[in-house]
Design a protein around this motif. Structure first.
Motif, mmCIF file in Angstrom:
data_model
loop_
_atom_site.group_PDB
_atom_site.id
_atom_site.type_symbol
_atom_site.label_atom_id
_atom_site.label_comp_id
_atom_site.label_asym_id
_atom_site.label_seq_id
_atom_site.Cartn_x
_atom_site.Cartn_y
_atom_site.Cartn_z
ATOM 1 N N ASN A 176 -6.468 2.583 12.285
ATOM 2 C CA ASN A 176 -7.323 1.770 11.412
ATOM 3 C C ASN A 176 -6.898 1.861 9.949
ATOM 4 N N HIS A 177 -5.578 1.814 9.731
ATOM 5 C CA HIS A 177 -5.042 1.796 8.376
ATOM 6 C C HIS A 177 -4.283 0.494 8.160
ATOM 7 N N GLU A 178 -4.190 0.104 6.912
ATOM 8 C CA GLU A 178 -3.587 -1.186 6.581
ATOM 9 C C GLU A 178 -2.103 -1.047 6.253
ATOM 10 N N LEU A 179 -1.302 -1.956 6.791
ATOM 11 C CA LEU A 179 0.117 -2.026 6.460
ATOM 12 C C LEU A 179 0.383 -3.385 5.818
ATOM 13 N N ILE A 180 0.978 -3.367 4.639
ATOM 14 C CA ILE A 180 1.285 -4.598 3.914
ATOM 15 C C ILE A 180 2.796 -4.687 3.707
ATOM 16 N N LEU A 181 3.346 -5.858 4.001
ATOM 17 C CA LEU A 181 4.777 -6.081 3.807
ATOM 18 C C LEU A 181 5.063 -6.427 2.351
ATOM 19 N N VAL A 182 6.100 -5.768 1.824
ATOM 20 C CA VAL A 182 6.607 -6.148 0.505
ATOM 21 C C VAL A 182 7.663 -7.226 0.738
ATOM 22 N N PRO A 183 7.486 -8.428 0.209
ATOM 23 C CA PRO A 183 8.428 -9.527 0.499
ATOM 24 C C PRO A 183 9.862 -9.196 0.091
ATOM 25 N N GLU A 184 10.784 -9.892 0.731
ATOM 26 C CA GLU A 184 12.197 -9.742 0.374
ATOM 27 C C GLU A 184 12.627 -10.888 -0.526
ATOM 28 N N LYS A 185 13.667 -10.638 -1.292
ATOM 29 C CA LYS A 185 14.238 -11.653 -2.160
ATOM 30 C C LYS A 185 15.742 -11.464 -2.171
ATOM 31 N N ASP A 186 16.463 -12.486 -1.703
ATOM 32 C CA ASP A 186 17.925 -12.431 -1.609
ATOM 33 C C ASP A 186 18.394 -11.244 -0.765
ATOM 34 N N GLY A 187 17.647 -10.965 0.311
ATOM 35 C CA GLY A 187 18.058 -9.920 1.246
ATOM 36 C C GLY A 187 17.683 -8.513 0.856
ATOM 37 N N LYS A 188 16.941 -8.347 -0.249
ATOM 38 C CA LYS A 188 16.523 -7.031 -0.704
ATOM 39 C C LYS A 188 15.026 -7.034 -1.005
ATOM 40 N N THR A 189 14.470 -5.851 -1.158
ATOM 41 C CA THR A 189 13.051 -5.732 -1.483
ATOM 42 C C THR A 189 12.769 -6.343 -2.855
ATOM 43 N N ASP A 190 11.770 -7.191 -2.914
ATOM 44 C CA ASP A 190 11.403 -7.874 -4.156
ATOM 45 C C ASP A 190 10.643 -6.899 -5.069
ATOM 46 N N ILE A 191 11.293 -6.514 -6.171
ATOM 47 C CA ILE A 191 10.707 -5.527 -7.077
ATOM 48 C C ILE A 191 9.457 -6.072 -7.756
#
Length: 439
Positions: A176-191
């Motif tokens: 019962n914990h939340e997982l949120i995706l950090v979007p990608e940008k140009d194949g890498k993690t979007d800072i």
């Protein structure tokens, strides 16, 4: 199986008499007769050893064994020295089980301790556990390590391997914990996206390095941003890449996890594999599973023991942050033998050859018409290409004993090259693709 039961008929009769019973069926007298099986199981007759061997050989002939493997995506075809296959097959290792009695299990305990030490050297971390089931469960367990009462949200980069991500999502759903995706940008993690998602409720940030596309992430910068928010940082690592890239410790990670399959374990239809976990000393007591320690006995001799063993997963049950109480000792031994056999120089050479051959293949393929890299960023030994007639290419390669890259849809292929791929094989892939394009 009767001949393997270590008691005689007379001993079994004596035991039944002591229990006040006349037959084994009396053991089930409290079970309703309607649910008891009152007929023999419909099983085929047993076969001789020779007959079983023939049948297994017939089944094995159905397997397709490729001479060249250019597919990775989490399972990698690296060279395995012969000794790495030999030592773990010794019966004292192969048949050994849980080392609960330390005085009787010094060899197994030492092998696990050596493995832990090597994982710490590889990751730069202070402490390692005795391993967990696989890399995906290691990543999920790491998320659980970071949670507390106020921080219950985990951030995971969208560039994470899909199967690892699914395992983490399953763990989070169950707890019962939340997982949120950090979007990608140009194949890498979007800072920029990461900055917007960070809050007081975020407990952990997970980054795969290299990521699913084979690209090196800017982990130092990502972790610095997360730490400023009070968020713990987890790096999911390729152990071969660790021979040439910054260690998780150098990048500022609090926990390092990964799949240990590249460390001497062959491609074998999905396992058994090995999840490694290491952490800074601050988080040592939250590491799940077992930790083997080195100490002295009452005579001053070196001794190995299970340490930090009376932990919460044994006593708190559903309230525990982890319920893993086992490990992959035989796979961990294999990894330790591989790392000690290869040494620092050998692992670095394997990593450099893998990287150079992947770059060579990419350069050759991208020189062909309408072949384009999906991303333009530094990568290790995997890369994603957009390629016309990709299905035809993969089919032709299979016919010639070459397993091509992983198709990801829309004429995209994720390629991988390791040190085992010869230049001749790579050149042959290019020649076959030329034929496909002109057909």
């Amino acid at each position: 199986m009767g001949s393997y039961i270590p008691s005689t008929p007379s001993q079994r009769r004596e035991m039944l008499e002591k229990l006040g019973m006349s037959s084994y069926s009396d053991l089930y007298r409290d079970v309703p007769s309607s649910v008891l099986l009152n007929r023999p199981l419909n099983l085929p007759q047993g076969r001789s050893e020779l007959e079983v061997q023939r049948q297994m050989q017939q089944l094995a002939q159905k397997n397709r064994v490729f001479q060249t493997v250019l597919r990775g995506a989490g399972a990698y075809d690296h060279y395995i020295p012969a000794i790495v296959k030999t030592i773990p097959q010794k019966e004292e290792f192969l048949t050994a089980y849980t080392p609960y009695q330390a005085e009787m299990s010094q060899g197994i305990l030492q092998s696990i301790f050596e493995y832990q030490t090597m994982i710490c050297s590889l990751t730069g971390m202070d402490v390692s556990n005795a391993s967990v089931y696989d890399g995906a469960s290691a990543a999920a367990e790491a998320l659980a390590m970071c949670r507390d009462r106020k921080r219950t949200v985990s951030l995971v980069s969208a560039t994470t391997h899909p199967d690892v991500l699914k395992t983490m999502q399953t763990y989070c759903f169950a707890s019962n914990h939340e997982l949120i995706l950090v979007p990608e940008k140009d194949g890498k993690t979007d800072i920029e996206a990461l900055n917007k998602l960070l809050s007081d409720s975020v407990s952990a940030l997970y980054i795969q390095q290299p990521n699913f596309y084979g690209i090196f992430e800017d982990c130092s910068e990502l972790f610095e941003i997360a730490h400023a928010n009070g968020t713990l940082c987890i790096m999911g690592c390729n152990p071969i890449a660790l021979a040439i890239m910054k260690t998780p410790a150098e990048c500022g990670a609090d926990i390092a996890t990964g799949e240990g399959q590249p460390l001497g374990m062959p491609l074998s239809y999905g396992g058994p594999y090995l999840g490694f976990m290491a952490a800074t000393s601050k988080h040592m007591r939250k590491l799940p599973g077992r930790i083997v320690g080195k100490t002295l006995d009452n005579q001053g001799n070196t001794a190995y023991v299970l340490t930090l063993q009376a932990r919460e997963q044994h006593i708190r049950r559903e309230k525990a942050s982890s319920n893993i109480c086992s490990n992959q000792a035989l796979c961990a031994l294999t990894a330790a033998v591989y790392m000690s056999t290869m040494g620092e120089a050998g692992m670095r050479e394997a990593a450099l050859q893998s990287m150079s051959k992947a770059h060579y293949l990419k350069e050759k393929l991208c020189a062909l018409p309408n072949v384009k890299p999906v991303f333009d960023a530094p990568f290790f030994h995997e890369f994603l290409l957009e390629m016309p007639k990709s299905r035809e290419l993969l089919s032709r390669l299979e016919n010639e004993g070459i397993l091509g890259g992983l198709p990801t849809g829309c004429d995209k292929i994720l390629w991988c090259a390791t040190e085992k791929a010869s230049r001749e094989a790579l050149d042959r892939v290019v020649e076959i693709y030329k034929e496909v394009l002109t057909a």
